[in-house]
Design an enzyme around this catalytic site. Sequence first.
Site, PDB file in Angstrom:
ATOM      1  N   LYS A 176       1.445  69.173 133.619  1.00 56.27           N
ATOM      2  CA  LYS A 176       1.060  68.163 133.294  1.00 56.27           C
ATOM      3  C   LYS A 176       0.632  67.582 134.502  1.00 56.27           C
ATOM      4  CE  LYS A 176       1.791  64.128 131.922  1.00 56.27           C
ATOM      5  NZ  LYS A 176       0.384  63.103 132.551  1.00 56.27           N
ATOM      6  N   GLY A 228       9.453  61.098 138.675  1.00 56.12           N
ATOM      7  CA  GLY A 228       9.204  60.121 137.589  1.00 56.12           C
ATOM      8  C   GLY A 228       9.834  59.057 137.717  1.00 56.12           C
ATOM      9  N   SER A 229       8.974  58.184 137.064  1.00 57.70           N
ATOM     10  CA  SER A 229       9.449  56.987 137.108  1.00 57.70           C
ATOM     11  C   SER A 229      11.336  57.073 136.240  1.00 57.70           C
ATOM     12  CB  SER A 229       9.164  55.956 136.206  1.00 57.70           C
ATOM     13  OG  SER A 229       9.060  55.603 134.682  1.00 57.70           O
ATOM     14  N   THR A 230      12.491  56.098 136.641  1.00 60.62           N
ATOM     15  CA  THR A 230      13.604  56.097 135.593  1.00 60.62           C
ATOM     16  C   THR A 230      13.314  56.022 134.289  1.00 60.62           C
ATOM     17  OG1 THR A 230      15.044  55.856 137.544  1.00 60.62           O
ATOM     18  CG2 THR A 230      15.629  55.621 135.186  1.00 60.62           C
ATOM     19  N   ALA A 232      10.574  56.461 132.694  1.00 59.59           N
ATOM     20  CA  ALA A 232       9.433  57.669 131.267  1.00 59.59           C
ATOM     21  C   ALA A 232      11.126  58.481 131.933  1.00 59.59           C
ATOM     22  CB  ALA A 232       8.963  58.302 132.218  1.00 59.59           C
ATOM     23  N   GLY A 233      12.378  59.462 132.611  1.00 57.84           N
ATOM     24  CA  GLY A 233      12.496  59.952 132.601  1.00 57.84           C
ATOM     25  C   GLY A 233      13.733  59.460 131.471  1.00 57.84           C
ATOM     26  N   GLU A 250      13.801  64.511 138.471  1.00 54.87           N
ATOM     27  CA  GLU A 250      14.026  63.726 139.394  1.00 54.87           C
ATOM     28  C   GLU A 250      13.074  62.709 139.670  1.00 54.87           C
ATOM     29  OE1 GLU A 250      13.210  61.948 142.685  1.00 54.87           O
ATOM     30  OE2 GLU A 250      11.542  63.746 143.193  1.00 54.87           O
ATOM     31  N   CYS A 284       9.553  58.928 147.030  1.00 56.80           N
ATOM     32  CA  CYS A 284      11.152  58.095 145.873  1.00 56.80           C
ATOM     33  C   CYS A 284      12.290  58.028 147.172  1.00 56.80           C
ATOM     34  CB  CYS A 284      11.068  59.290 145.192  1.00 56.80           C
ATOM     35  SG  CYS A 284      11.498  61.317 145.142  1.00 56.80           S
ATOM     36  N   GLU A 382      12.944  49.857 142.960  1.00 57.29           N
ATOM     37  CA  GLU A 382      12.397  50.418 143.477  1.00 57.29           C
ATOM     38  C   GLU A 382      10.112  50.392 143.649  1.00 57.29           C
ATOM     39  OE1 GLU A 382      11.164  55.439 144.456  1.00 57.29           O
ATOM     40  OE2 GLU A 382      11.426  54.483 141.811  1.00 57.29           O
TER      41      GLU A 382
END
Length: 478
Positions: A176, A228-230, A232-233, A250, A284, A382
Amino acid sequence: MLQHDTLFIGGEWVAPAGTGTIDVISPHTEEIVGRVPDGTPADMDRAVAAAREAFDNGPWPRMSMAERAVVVGRLAEIYASRQAELADVITLEMGSPITFSQLAQAPQPLGMLQYFAGLGATFPEEEERPGTFGPVTIRREPVGVVAAIVPWNVPQFVIMTKLAPALVAGCTVVIKPAPETPLDSYLLAEMIREAGIPAGVVNIVAAGREAGEHLVSHPGIDKVAFTGSTAAGRRIAAICGEQLKRCTLELGGKSAAIILDDCDLPSAMGFLSIASLMNNGQACVAQTRILASRHRYDEVVQAVADMVTSQAVGDPADPATGIGPLVAKRQQDRVEGYIRAGLDEGAKAVIGGLDRPFDRGWYVAPTVFAGATNDMRIAREEIFGPVLTVIPYEDEGDAIRIANDSDYGLSGTVWTADADHGVDVARQVRTGTYGVNMMNTMDPNTPFGGYKSSGLGRELGPEGLSAYLEYKSIARLG
């Protein structure tokens, strides 16, 4: 305009289930430069079904790893011939300076394909060990169907950190791409067909958050690989934890560059111009906290300011450009919000600030903050833009303490005349990658990932291949 009206599912170009589209907007001109279908949950269902069929009944997982490595090597050869095209498309869709696209956005994914093709040629699928009651065969088998969810900043690079080892391992994949950068993935789909990878082994559906969460939650997915972002992680980790689904995450970073007093500043600034500002600061691993001793603080601040002002800001398609626009209007607003926060908290913008370089395009002024402390938002969160914060330290121990005083632990650097001593410093900083007088640029042969809120698991190297394998122990008597 680059326009596509189909999705790549089951080895074919197929019509989407819905009528929605994604407009790809140039960060430089703010004009539409591409359009693709907006994938729906129904499209994800179809892609997972194709990948499931290819894994459960197709030839790919049943080939030897060495045989799959040959096919991946063939994909690498095709990929090599289209690097220039990929670089141009990535610069068009997300504003990466063309020099960075030509040096990193396209060549590094090629290097990963080549590395994993070589690793797969010799990687042991089985080994024998002595067991308590007799010999034991340790067998490595593909984990299954993988959902690879990738961001917009280095789209092909991040795809390959997942796709290359997954293919060699024998997995099938649903990719995706981010809605900001779907165009390069269509070039990849063409190459996958040309390489002769069996139908359904790789499926590509660009989509937004709703379809992405549907993919993560899908019972037909065995593993999720996300960059991606923390925030979303965390959501993905929660879903995978509830379903006991494997995942590799990651996530973000807020890396510190420690400038020791014996450092040769001109040499260090030459490297930091890349390590801190690569891809317009949208990386990142960017070294965005610059730690300098009070003894040399003013000197370091001036050197960092000079380094940043030496980077030409402008059209990302111009080879002279060092810093281009940010990927989207929301990103421009976000980064300017951090610059405003830094000023409100009492830091001083030595260069840059809130005056935009151009009236058109999603540009922000590259900014260097001095007089900052490590508890300010600009030092803790970030930013993902060309904003650097120079923070003073008392002594080396204090520098290491500040470097570790972060929710993140992805990358870091130390700059010193004594490289051996630099390695001693590196051992004390809790990050997944580190560089001494250089930027650790994610070598395909070495594991990449982070501590703390920077993620779970590792990509690249033999460790990255192992992340797509299940381990089976077969004991026997007689």
